[in-house]
Write an enzyme that holds these catalytic residues in place. Structure first.
Site, PDB file in Angstrom:
ATOM      1  NE  ARG A  49      23.469  30.892  47.693  1.00 24.17           N
ATOM      2  CZ  ARG A  49      22.172  30.512  47.535  1.00 24.17           C
ATOM      3  NH1 ARG A  49      21.223  31.135  48.210  1.00 24.17           N
ATOM      4  NH2 ARG A  49      21.850  29.540  46.719  1.00 24.17           N
ATOM      5  CE1 TYR A 102      40.998  49.668  51.104  1.00 22.33           C
ATOM      6  CE2 TYR A 102      38.767  48.887  50.733  1.00 22.33           C
ATOM      7  CZ  TYR A 102      40.124  48.758  50.553  1.00 22.33           C
ATOM      8  OH  TYR A 102      40.609  47.714  49.817  1.00 22.33           O
ATOM      9  CG  ASP A 175      34.068  51.091  57.499  1.00 22.77           C
ATOM     10  OD1 ASP A 175      34.585  50.496  58.466  1.00 22.77           O
ATOM     11  OD2 ASP A 175      34.402  50.882  56.315  1.00 22.77           O
ATOM     12  CE  LYS A 200      41.791  45.582  56.281  1.00 20.27           C
ATOM     13  NZ  LYS A 200      40.608  45.703  55.522  1.00 20.27           N
TER      14      LYS A 200
HETATM   15  C1  LIG Z   1      37.826  51.115  56.642  1.00 22.82           C
HETATM   16  C2  LIG Z   1      37.668  49.951  55.701  1.00 22.82           C
HETATM   17  N1  LIG Z   1      36.441  49.579  55.312  1.00 22.82           N
HETATM   18  C3  LIG Z   1      36.267  48.543  54.458  1.00 22.82           C
HETATM   19  C4  LIG Z   1      37.326  47.844  53.938  1.00 22.82           C
HETATM   20  C5  LIG Z   1      37.073  46.729  52.955  1.00 22.82           C
HETATM   21  O1  LIG Z   1      37.184  45.502  53.574  1.00 22.82           O
HETATM   22  P1  LIG Z   1      37.706  44.162  52.845  1.00 22.82           P
HETATM   23  O2  LIG Z   1      39.114  44.426  52.390  1.00 22.82           O
HETATM   24  O3  LIG Z   1      37.580  43.125  53.914  1.00 22.82           O
HETATM   25  O4  LIG Z   1      36.791  43.928  51.690  1.00 22.82           O
HETATM   26  C6  LIG Z   1      38.622  48.185  54.333  1.00 22.82           C
HETATM   27  C7  LIG Z   1      39.787  47.445  53.793  1.00 22.82           C
HETATM   28  O5  LIG Z   1      40.917  47.852  53.916  1.00 22.82           O
HETATM   29  C8  LIG Z   1      38.804  49.281  55.225  1.00 22.82           C
HETATM   30  O6  LIG Z   1      40.027  49.673  55.619  1.00 22.82           O
END
Ligand SMILES: Cc1ncc(COP(=O)(O)O)c(C=O)c1O
Length: 380
Positions: A49, A102, A175, A200
């Site tokens: 960890r 998101y 992000d 992604k």
């Molecule tokens: C722009 C964006 N940020 C964060 C996330 C969250 O990521 P995770 O699904 O890996 O937890 C997503 C998931 O679709 C996303 O599209």
């Protein structure tokens, strides 16, 4: 010596292994490490960890690609976001969040963090004045943006928002999931922390869930590292290895994603069955110029509004064949979804609710003519 992006993607953090010369970083599938004496762990490794060599390789590579001193890999994008919020904020603080984001990110603020005393205000990230107006002087700790936003493909001017955030003594968090570090490096424009769902484009093959933070400042990066261990939502060694394997081809994949998306956006734009195309690469997109300033190209994500309304949007999603009907994005295969009923269902009834006639495409790297033919039949 500084290297180009593709060289860093293949080599940063990935020197051949010292003992055997293994060219690919091994999967250190171990929870613990033998110590030579009490209090003398080898090279600092005592428990996975706290530290794991496969995860370290990924973290070093991510930091190099985003141009920050510290990269950290988490179990998912949301785990990374949670660790960031709980490192930087305390009860009574406030954050400005995007009015398009998101759905899971919105849910984290609205349903989890708010209960712990973190207030939030949604603001339009494409409008720096709106973001400035949403700041609460003295209590706003973070201005949080996505760019491009999910799912409306809004564009935030990173440099302008860095100035707005810093004037207020807040951090700018970007992000960067939709763009990937190949297309956009927010730290170079003044962002303090970059967030990724590495699930992604970074992983790129729809076979692993993960998240990342890259800090622009080493002290903040070390605070985040402390919390990564203290909170524990780390990326496992096999997941880190898969993500690194994907990263090696990030540049070539992104270029093909962009080639295909540009063709598809041009096809959809003006199509009788399509009311509006949302793609920052189209000169008609309100964020086109800002995107051109801060992105290498415009990415593989396209949203569009179906001319026939919500039922038409749902039919298009159901009729698609080559475009797989599925949540997520950024893999080599093309995906289609209805954000209102799928990825963004958690934003229903909130300021982040998305239009019912919206369809989102994650354009993959298949033969583009096959993708166009599938859309033609799906549009009806
Ligand atoms: C722009 C964006 N940020 C964060 C996330 C969250 O990521 P995770 O699904 O890996 O937890 C997503 C998931 O679709 C996303 O599209």
């Amino acid at each position: 010596m500084s290297h180009g992006f593709e060289t860093l993607a293949i080599h940063a953090g990935q020197d051949p292994e010292a003992r055997t010369g293994a060219v690919i970083p091994p999967i250190y599938q171990t929870s613990t490490y033998a110590q030579d004496a009490v209090g003398a762990p080898r090279e600092g490794y005592e428990y996975s960890r706290s530290g794991n060599p496969t995860r370290d390789a990924l973290q070093e590579c991510l930091a190099a690609l985003e141009g920050g001193p510290v990269g950290l890999a988490f179990a998912s994008g949301l785990a990374a976001e949670d660790a960031l919020l709980r490192t930087v904020c305390k009860p009574g603080d406030h954050v400005v969040i995007p009015d398009d984001a998101y759905g899971g990110t919105y849910r984290l603020f609205a349903k989890v963090a708010e209960r712990w005393g973190l207030a939030y205000t949604p603001a339009k990230v494409s409008d720096p004045d709106a973001v400035r107006a949403a700041i609460r002087p003295g209590t706003t700790r973070i201005v949080w943006v996505e760019t491009p936003t999910n799912p409306l493909l809004g564009i935030a001017d990173i440099a302008a928002l860095a100035a707005v955030a810093h004037d207020a003594g807040a951090l700018l968090v970007v992000d960067n999931t939709f763009a990937s570090p190949y297309l956009q490096q927010p730290i170079a424009f003044g962002a303090d922390v970059v967030v990724h769902s590495t699930t992604k484009y970074v992983g790129g093959h729809s076979d692993v869930v993960g998240g990342a933070l890259v800090a622009a400042d080493r002290a903040l990066g070390e605070e985040l590292r402390y919390h990564q261990n203290a909170m524990g939502a780390v990326n496992g060694p096999f997941d880190a290895w898969l993500t690194l394997r994907g990263i090696k081809t990030l540049g070539v994949r992104m270029d093909r994603h962009c080639d295909n998306a540009e063709r598809i956006a041009a096809y959809l734009d003006g199509h009788a069955k399509v009311a509006q195309v949302l793609y920052p690469g189209l000169p008609s997109h309100p964020g086109h110029e800002v995107a051109a300033k801060q992105m290498r190209r415009f990415g593989g994500m396209i949203s569009f509004r179906a001319a026939g309304g919500e039922e038409h949007a749902v039919e298009i999603c159901n009729r698609a064949r080559l475009f797989v009907l599925a949540e997520s994005l950024g893999g080599v295969e093309s995906l289609i979804e209805h954000p209102g009923r799928m990825t963004h269902a958690s934003a229903a009834g909130s300021p982040l609710e998305v239009p019912g006639d919206l369809v989102r495409l994650s354009v993959g790297i298949e033969t583009v003519d096959d993708l166009l033919a599938d859309l033609e039949q799906a549009l009806g």
